[in-house]
Motif scaffolding. Structure first.
Motif, mmCIF file in Angstrom:
data_model
loop_
_atom_site.group_PDB
_atom_site.id
_atom_site.type_symbol
_atom_site.label_atom_id
_atom_site.label_comp_id
_atom_site.label_asym_id
_atom_site.label_seq_id
_atom_site.Cartn_x
_atom_site.Cartn_y
_atom_site.Cartn_z
ATOM 1 N N GLU A 69 0.842 -1.190 0.000
ATOM 2 C CA GLU A 69 0.000 0.000 0.000
ATOM 3 C C GLU A 69 0.877 1.240 0.000
ATOM 4 N N ALA A 70 0.488 2.219 -0.800
ATOM 5 C CA ALA A 70 1.222 3.473 -0.853
ATOM 6 C C ALA A 70 0.914 4.317 0.377
ATOM 7 N N TYR A 71 1.888 5.115 0.798
ATOM 8 C CA TYR A 71 1.674 6.051 1.894
ATOM 9 C C TYR A 71 2.488 7.308 1.642
ATOM 10 N N GLY A 72 2.007 8.412 2.203
ATOM 11 C CA GLY A 72 2.699 9.676 2.033
ATOM 12 C C GLY A 72 2.461 10.272 0.659
ATOM 13 N N GLU A 73 3.197 11.323 0.385
ATOM 14 C CA GLU A 73 3.067 12.042 -0.867
ATOM 15 C C GLU A 73 4.087 11.535 -1.891
ATOM 16 N N GLU A 74 3.740 11.695 -3.159
ATOM 17 C CA GLU A 74 4.711 11.391 -4.207
ATOM 18 C C GLU A 74 5.880 12.367 -4.114
ATOM 19 N N ASP A 75 7.063 11.904 -4.480
ATOM 20 C CA ASP A 75 8.218 12.777 -4.528
ATOM 21 C C ASP A 75 9.024 12.457 -5.778
ATOM 22 N N ILE A 76 10.055 13.208 -5.980
ATOM 23 C CA ILE A 76 10.873 13.054 -7.186
ATOM 24 C C ILE A 76 12.262 12.594 -6.791
ATOM 25 N N GLU A 77 12.696 11.511 -7.419
ATOM 26 C CA GLU A 77 14.064 11.033 -7.245
ATOM 27 C C GLU A 77 14.665 10.851 -8.629
ATOM 28 N N VAL A 78 15.856 11.388 -8.838
ATOM 29 C CA VAL A 78 16.541 11.398 -10.135
ATOM 30 C C VAL A 78 15.579 11.774 -11.269
ATOM 31 N N GLY A 79 14.699 12.759 -11.007
ATOM 32 C CA GLY A 79 13.792 13.261 -12.020
ATOM 33 C C GLY A 79 12.571 12.407 -12.295
ATOM 34 N N ILE A 80 12.339 11.360 -11.488
ATOM 35 C CA ILE A 80 11.247 10.417 -11.732
ATOM 36 C C ILE A 80 10.306 10.409 -10.535
ATOM 37 N N PRO A 81 8.979 10.456 -10.745
ATOM 38 C CA PRO A 81 8.033 10.396 -9.622
ATOM 39 C C PRO A 81 8.120 9.059 -8.888
ATOM 40 N N HIS A 82 8.152 9.129 -7.572
ATOM 41 C CA HIS A 82 8.217 7.945 -6.727
ATOM 42 C C HIS A 82 7.148 8.023 -5.643
ATOM 43 N N ILE A 83 6.855 6.872 -5.065
ATOM 44 C CA ILE A 83 5.921 6.803 -3.948
ATOM 45 C C ILE A 83 6.431 5.759 -2.958
ATOM 46 N N TRP A 84 6.307 6.065 -1.676
ATOM 47 C CA TRP A 84 6.657 5.074 -0.663
ATOM 48 C C TRP A 84 5.544 4.058 -0.544
ATOM 49 N N MET A 85 5.917 2.787 -0.405
ATOM 50 C CA MET A 85 4.929 1.712 -0.269
ATOM 51 C C MET A 85 5.370 0.790 0.868
ATOM 52 N N ARG A 86 4.369 0.166 1.503
ATOM 53 C CA ARG A 86 4.648 -0.674 2.660
ATOM 54 C C ARG A 86 3.693 -1.853 2.680
#
Length: 206
Positions: free
Chosen positions: A186-203
């Motif tokens: 499941e995703a949690y938190g806000e999307e962020d950008i790493e090396v120019g690519i959208p990411h999402i934390w999942m647990r």
């Protein structure tokens, strides 16, 4: 960055060329923690509920070929895992070779996937305050699309569970979100950008 339990997060990258089946081709992680030793379970890839059958080895039929996933225990297996990572992350993705290996590799727990005895995939798990952080997941191009990525994820989950960890988390590209959701994350938190690519934390709670 703060992690799931207030600790520094372990950042990873997922190749956007995600297979459409059960397999995830590559994930890269810059780890900030160390792993704990446990064992994978036997599963049949493609099943969503994958019961444990044995604690020493994970095996299934990969397109009618023998596949096994085992915990890396010796220098040759470690070298095989590193070769896979360099082929995927350095040769394919252009990661500088001096950045691919880090100071945590010596302590992390690594897994190696073989098909007919040939090393074709790898993943590692690091441990941080009760959480197993999945990363450095890589499958060679010719072996993608057969569920090996999902099998490696399941091996990490079993590893974390037997180590007494509460959950597994990862920092996935948003393009891979569906793959991990199908595996129970499941995703949690806000999307962020790493090396120019959208990411999402999942647990995934174990």
């Amino acid at each position: 960055l703060g992690g799931a339990f207030g600790a520094p997060r372990v950042l990873e990258r997922l190749d956007p060329r995600l297979d459409q089946g059960d397999d995830v081709p590559v994930v890269r992680v810059a780890a900030e923690a160390v792993g704990d030793v446990a064992r994978p379970q036997q599963v049949h890839v493609g099943q969503r509920g994958m019961p444990p059958v044995m604690s020493d080895l994970l095996r299934h039929d990969c397109h009618h070929r023998a596949m096994e996933i085992s915990l890396v225990t010796g220098p040759q297996e470690r070298a095989d895992a590193e070769k896979i990572r360099f082929r995927v992350f350095v040769d394919e993705q252009g990661v500088p070779p001096e950045l691919e290996l880090d100071e945590h590799d010596a302590d992390a727990d690594h897994f190696l996937a073989r098909v007919d005895g040939r090393p074709v995939g790898t993943v590692r798990m690091v441990r941080r305050d009760g959480t197993g952080v999945l990363g450095r997941l890589a499958v060679l191009p010719e072996s993608r699309g057969a569920g090996l990525g999902a099998a490696l994820v399941r091996a990490v989950e079993r590893h974390a569970r037997e180590a007494g960890l509460r959950s597994v988390e990862l920092h996935a590209q948003t393009s891979a979100r569906g793959f991990y959701e199908r595996l129970g994350y499941e995703a949690y938190g806000e999307e962020d950008i790493e090396v120019g690519i959208p990411h999402i934390w999942m647990r995934k709670r174990l």
